[in-house]
Design a protein around this motif. Structure first.
Motif, mmCIF file in Angstrom:
data_model
loop_
_atom_site.group_PDB
_atom_site.id
_atom_site.type_symbol
_atom_site.label_atom_id
_atom_site.label_comp_id
_atom_site.label_asym_id
_atom_site.label_seq_id
_atom_site.Cartn_x
_atom_site.Cartn_y
_atom_site.Cartn_z
ATOM 1 N N ASP A 50 0.809 -1.231 0.000
ATOM 2 C CA ASP A 50 0.000 0.000 0.000
ATOM 3 C C ASP A 50 0.836 1.272 0.000
ATOM 4 O O ASP A 50 0.419 2.288 -0.550
ATOM 5 N N GLY A 51 2.033 1.221 0.585
ATOM 6 C CA GLY A 51 2.877 2.408 0.574
ATOM 7 C C GLY A 51 3.419 2.763 -0.788
ATOM 8 O O GLY A 51 3.908 3.871 -1.002
ATOM 9 N N ALA A 52 3.359 1.810 -1.713
ATOM 10 C CA ALA A 52 3.927 2.025 -3.046
ATOM 11 C C ALA A 52 2.874 2.115 -4.135
ATOM 12 O O ALA A 52 3.211 2.224 -5.311
ATOM 13 N N VAL A 53 1.609 2.087 -3.727
ATOM 14 C CA VAL A 53 0.553 2.057 -4.733
ATOM 15 C C VAL A 53 0.605 3.274 -5.655
ATOM 16 O O VAL A 53 0.306 3.189 -6.845
ATOM 17 N N GLY A 74 -1.268 -1.664 -12.723
ATOM 18 C CA GLY A 74 -0.899 -2.149 -11.404
ATOM 19 C C GLY A 74 0.531 -2.640 -11.352
ATOM 20 O O GLY A 74 0.838 -3.569 -10.621
ATOM 21 N N ALA A 75 1.388 -2.001 -12.128
ATOM 22 C CA ALA A 75 2.766 -2.453 -12.264
ATOM 23 C C ALA A 75 3.729 -1.281 -12.174
ATOM 24 O O ALA A 75 3.342 -0.123 -12.362
ATOM 25 N N HIS A 81 7.049 -5.163 -13.152
ATOM 26 C CA HIS A 81 6.299 -6.304 -12.617
ATOM 27 C C HIS A 81 4.919 -5.858 -12.145
ATOM 28 O O HIS A 81 4.715 -4.733 -11.726
ATOM 29 N N TYR A 82 3.999 -6.803 -12.197
ATOM 30 C CA TYR A 82 2.611 -6.547 -11.818
ATOM 31 C C TYR A 82 2.367 -6.950 -10.364
ATOM 32 O O TYR A 82 2.783 -8.014 -9.925
ATOM 33 N N HIS A 83 1.635 -6.085 -9.672
ATOM 34 C CA HIS A 83 1.090 -6.449 -8.361
ATOM 35 C C HIS A 83 -0.434 -6.593 -8.415
ATOM 36 O O HIS A 83 -1.018 -7.298 -7.612
ATOM 37 N N GLY A 112 -9.596 0.360 -2.160
ATOM 38 C CA GLY A 112 -10.688 1.086 -2.767
ATOM 39 C C GLY A 112 -10.840 0.971 -4.269
ATOM 40 O O GLY A 112 -11.899 1.296 -4.816
ATOM 41 N N ALA A 113 -9.806 0.499 -4.957
ATOM 42 C CA ALA A 113 -9.892 0.544 -6.417
ATOM 43 C C ALA A 113 -9.155 -0.578 -7.135
ATOM 44 O O ALA A 113 -9.201 -0.630 -8.356
ATOM 45 N N TYR A 114 -8.493 -1.436 -6.414
ATOM 46 C CA TYR A 114 -7.594 -2.379 -7.072
ATOM 47 C C TYR A 114 -7.917 -3.825 -6.700
ATOM 48 O O TYR A 114 -8.671 -4.095 -5.781
ATOM 49 N N TYR A 115 -7.285 -4.717 -7.434
ATOM 50 C CA TYR A 115 -7.431 -6.146 -7.156
ATOM 51 C C TYR A 115 -6.040 -6.780 -7.153
ATOM 52 O O TYR A 115 -5.314 -6.703 -8.149
#
Ligand SMILES: [Zn+2]
Ligand SMILES: [Zn+2]
Length: 279
Positions: free
Chosen positions: A173-176, A183-184, A192-194, A261-264
């Motif tokens: 979460d600190g790097a979102v 999402g990468a 790379h993808y998270h 809130g917005a990601y998977y």
């Protein structure tokens, strides 16, 4: 006898000692794989003509899983050798991102991130390969194992999949803010993808890639029903048919649980199979 996937670069695997060291978790290194030669994506491929026309080998396990045909052959080379599959990628994604160098054809301006928030490094600065060797017909292990830092899977796009951590004990979460619309991000090594990579899967049942234990990862929906599966285990996995097989088989999904809130999250783990190191 090996079976080659003819539309992929064909290289000789004769020298490959595919005595793969199955590492339990965290991708801990095992020196035995260091003896395996890197598969070169070169034009000097050694063709074995006798094997090209056949989909089967002498072991009877030699039909490459059809999901592997979805990997982008400009980036990913898939070779079946007996009952094991070697997946090698150049690590570069086949889609746009603000993490490409500004003069690259696939560069786009940042949207969900910003230049101020972006991680250092550009996609095209990575020069290397990632290789994963898994069973062509993986089975669940007796015990699950935690994913570790670094690559835990290879996506159909060519880039690698990470879990939900950004560093040792550091939550994502600190790097979102540094993540692009897929999402990468880059760093400390390659792109790379998270999170759900919307360039190739957005709220659908598309194939995302293969996880290090050999099980495939699909989008949030399952092709077997056309909607969100309701029988997933703790790893987001279940057993059903897919668009790639009419025989029910175990596979993972991106879990349909909103993150920040917005990601998977793509794949937090645990591995349900025996994971191999990606290196
Ligand atoms: Zn990361
Ligand atoms: Zn499914």
């Amino acid at each position: 006898m090996q079976t080659n996937l003819s539309q992929y670069f064909i290289t000789s695997l004769i020298t490959l000692g595919l005595t793969l060291a199955l590492t339990g978790c965290n991708g801990s290194s095992d020196s035995s794989i260091d003896t395996v030669d890197t598969i070169e994506s070169s034009d000097s491929a050694t063709e074995t003509d006798s094997g090209d026309s056949s989909d089967e080998d002498d072991t009877g396990t030699g039909i490459l899983h059809s999901a592997y045909y979805e990997f982008d052959t400009d980036h990913v080379e898939v070779v079946l050798n007996g009952g094991t599959v070697s997946i090698e990628t150049n690590g570069l994604p086949n889609h746009t991102s603000p993490y490409w160098s500004a003069d690259h054809a696939l560069f786009v301006e940042p949207t969900v991130t910003s230049y101020e928030q972006m991680a250092p490094g550009n996609i095209d600065e990575f020069v290397g390969t990632y290789t994963l060797t898994v069973d062509n017909t993986p089975e669940k292990a007796a015990d699950t194992s935690a994913t570790g830092l670094g690559a835990i899977g290879i996506a159909v796009s060519g880039s690698v999949i990470y879990n939900d951590e950004e560093g040792p004990g550091i939550a994502l979460d600190g790097a979102v803010g540094s993540l692009d619309f897929n999402g990468a991000h880059t760093g400390p090594q390659s792109y790379h993808y998270h999170l759900e990579p919307i360039s190739f899967s957005e709220d659908d049942s598309n194939l995302i890639g293969v996880i290090a234990d050999g099980f495939f990862l699909y989008g949030r929906k399952c092709n077997s029903t056309g909607t969100y599966p309701t029988d997933l285990d703790a790893s987001g996995g279940h057993t059903s048919i897919t668009q790639h097989t009419q025989d029910a088989e175990y596979h993972y999904h991106i879990q349909n649980e909103v993150y920040l809130g917005a990601y998977y999250i793509l794949f937090p783990g645990d591995y349900q199979g025996n994971a191999s190191a990606i290196r």
